[in-house]
Design a protein around this motif. Sequence first.
Motif, PDB file in Angstrom:
ATOM      1  N   SER A  76       0.865  -1.192   0.000  1.00  0.00           N
ATOM      2  CA  SER A  76       0.000   0.000   0.000  1.00  0.00           C
ATOM      3  C   SER A  76       0.893   1.230   0.000  1.00  0.00           C
ATOM      4  N   GLY A  77       0.294   2.380  -0.255  1.00  0.00           N
ATOM      5  CA  GLY A  77       1.049   3.631  -0.175  1.00  0.00           C
ATOM      6  C   GLY A  77       1.568   3.855   1.236  1.00  0.00           C
ATOM      7  N   MET A  78       0.727   3.554   2.244  1.00  0.00           N
ATOM      8  CA  MET A  78       1.152   3.774   3.629  1.00  0.00           C
ATOM      9  C   MET A  78       2.271   2.820   4.045  1.00  0.00           C
ATOM     10  N   TYR A 102      -0.995  14.368   3.520  1.00  0.00           N
ATOM     11  CA  TYR A 102      -2.036  13.354   3.339  1.00  0.00           C
ATOM     12  C   TYR A 102      -2.482  12.864   4.729  1.00  0.00           C
ATOM     13  N   GLU A 145       5.271  17.224   0.527  1.00  0.00           N
ATOM     14  CA  GLU A 145       4.227  16.699  -0.350  1.00  0.00           C
ATOM     15  C   GLU A 145       3.812  17.826  -1.289  1.00  0.00           C
ATOM     16  N   ASP A 174       6.369  12.871  -0.983  1.00  0.00           N
ATOM     17  CA  ASP A 174       5.235  12.078  -1.440  1.00  0.00           C
ATOM     18  C   ASP A 174       4.851  12.664  -2.800  1.00  0.00           C
ATOM     19  N   THR A 176       2.750  11.425  -5.015  1.00  0.00           N
ATOM     20  CA  THR A 176       1.526  10.778  -5.507  1.00  0.00           C
ATOM     21  C   THR A 176       0.669  11.679  -6.391  1.00  0.00           C
ATOM     22  N   PHE A 177       0.405  12.911  -5.931  1.00  0.00           N
ATOM     23  CA  PHE A 177      -0.517  13.781  -6.669  1.00  0.00           C
ATOM     24  C   PHE A 177       0.012  14.127  -8.057  1.00  0.00           C
ATOM     25  N   THR A 198      -1.697   3.211  -5.616  1.00  0.00           N
ATOM     26  CA  THR A 198      -3.156   3.054  -5.666  1.00  0.00           C
ATOM     27  C   THR A 198      -3.773   4.146  -6.544  1.00  0.00           C
ATOM     28  N   LYS A 199      -3.060   5.240  -6.722  1.00  0.00           N
ATOM     29  CA  LYS A 199      -3.606   6.409  -7.400  1.00  0.00           C
ATOM     30  C   LYS A 199      -3.232   6.391  -8.887  1.00  0.00           C
ATOM     31  N   CYS A 208      -4.339  -1.664  -4.892  1.00  0.00           N
ATOM     32  CA  CYS A 208      -3.774  -0.968  -3.732  1.00  0.00           C
ATOM     33  C   CYS A 208      -2.290  -1.323  -3.656  1.00  0.00           C
ATOM     34  N   ALA A 209      -1.417  -0.319  -3.784  1.00  0.00           N
ATOM     35  CA  ALA A 209       0.023  -0.569  -3.788  1.00  0.00           C
ATOM     36  C   ALA A 209       0.778   0.722  -3.480  1.00  0.00           C
ATOM     37  N   LEU A 326      -8.775   8.686  -5.369  1.00  0.00           N
ATOM     38  CA  LEU A 326      -8.587   9.663  -6.431  1.00  0.00           C
ATOM     39  C   LEU A 326      -7.766   9.045  -7.550  1.00  0.00           C
TER      40      LEU A 326
HETATM   41  C1  LIG Z   1      -3.660   7.622  -0.974  1.00  0.00           C
HETATM   42  C2  LIG Z   1      -2.447   8.356  -0.592  1.00  0.00           C
HETATM   43  C3  LIG Z   1      -1.497   7.801   0.273  1.00  0.00           C
HETATM   44  C4  LIG Z   1      -1.680   6.446   0.927  1.00  0.00           C
HETATM   45  O1  LIG Z   1      -1.788   5.424  -0.007  1.00  0.00           O
HETATM   46  P1  LIG Z   1      -2.573   4.035   0.244  1.00  0.00           P
HETATM   47  O2  LIG Z   1      -2.314   3.301  -1.002  1.00  0.00           O
HETATM   48  O3  LIG Z   1      -4.006   4.390   0.497  1.00  0.00           O
HETATM   49  O4  LIG Z   1      -1.965   3.405   1.444  1.00  0.00           O
HETATM   50  C5  LIG Z   1      -0.362   8.544   0.562  1.00  0.00           C
HETATM   51  N1  LIG Z   1      -0.188   9.768   0.053  1.00  0.00           N
HETATM   52  C6  LIG Z   1      -1.086  10.351  -0.764  1.00  0.00           C
HETATM   53  C7  LIG Z   1      -0.840  11.720  -1.281  1.00  0.00           C
HETATM   54  C8  LIG Z   1      -2.253   9.674  -1.125  1.00  0.00           C
HETATM   55  O5  LIG Z   1      -3.141  10.250  -1.932  1.00  0.00           O
END
Ligand SMILES: *Cc1c(COP(=O)(O)O)cnc(C)c1O
Length: 390
Positions: A76-78, A102, A145, A174, A176-177, A198-199, A208-209, A326
């Motif tokens: 997962s991301g976490m 986040y 972030e 982070d 992700t966005f 996951t995003k 989920c990763a 998202l």
């Molecule tokens: C969703 C998210 C996470 C956590 O990811 P998971 O896959 O839900 O564990 C971390 N940082 C950001 C910015 C996210 O959007």
Amino acid sequence: MDNKRKGLNTICTHVGELEDTVHKGAVSPLYMSTSYAFDDVDVKRYPRYFNTPNQEGLCKKIAALEHAEAALIFGSGMAAVSTALMAFLRAGDHVVLQQTLYGGTYNLVTEEFDKYGIAYSFTHGWEPKDFEEKIHKNTKVIYIETPSNPLLTITDIEGVAAVAKRHGIVSMIDNTFASPVNQNPIDFGIDVVIHSATKYMGGHSDICAGAVASTQEHMNRIFHLAKNFGGSLSDYTVWLLERSIKTMALRVRAQNENALLMAKYLETHNDIDAVYYPGLASHRDHELAKRQMKGFGGMLSFELKPYLDASLFQKSLELIKSSMSLAGVESTVLSPTKTSHALMSPEVREEQGIKDGLIRFSVGIEEVEDLIVDIESALKIVKNRISANI
Ligand SMILES: *Cc1c(COP(=O)(O)O)cnc(C)c1O
């Protein structure tokens, strides 16, 4: 050809793919084995060692995408966030984190770190100086972030990385966005890049990763903890994620384009008070975003005029679903005060500028015309309700 010199779509499609030597199939074979015979006495493949054939292939792809020497994929991301942070922190250490984080990362730090004796400070802004002023003698990590959730603030990646280097501190982001399509923080001096896969990497709301990318030296340290913590990803999901990333640049670029069009439409709308999107010239850090991003992403947020009922607006949307998460190909909205930031105290939310009428919009790949029709008809329902009550 060197992976780092390949173009983005070529990396997405081909780097790390496994050859089907038996049947010459077009896609990577999936190896579900948890047990592998020894090649030699010291070659041990095992899912929790992050070294099955599919895991190794995908790690190569993600490393190439982030211009990194090495990458690791998590369940997962976490799992990626917690393992990366804990790999560089021990009892007695201190970490400086960006104020706007986040929600899951905020919870990890505020609910867990005390019991490991790890001290932390949140910044009061997101300028490099805001990070520098929180540094103590025992600070080991700076964590940022950008763009942030949910107000899409932009942190100066190069500026913060320089602060970290000056103090001999590991910098983490982070990413992700933005996704690796829009932003490659290692090019600006960041040490460790983290993704919730996951995003945008998954992109279809069905995986989920998480992922971490860095130099080999930093990765050795992260790997050591990762195999002890055990947050590895199943090979089936690894295989699905490899497939998803093949179209990541196509998807994300379409989402960049749609988000910019939606932001421009919302910005001039009489029923909308504010729009937060780094691609708008009116965004306070638009120039900075242009310097460090290749595209401005698929995430934006906006505030309805205070007299409009934001909950009714959300419920009245038909095509755009209200939902958690998202970055899928389908557009979604959520209210940060009711979901991702619900656990935060109203005072902290106020300090961060997160208002009750704020709506976070994850823009998908639908036709923009259809998204606009959906928003217009939801606004009409909200305004009809006001006139009916007068
Ligand atoms: C969703 C998210 C996470 C956590 O990811 P998971 O896959 O839900 O564990 C971390 N940082 C950001 C910015 C996210 O959007």
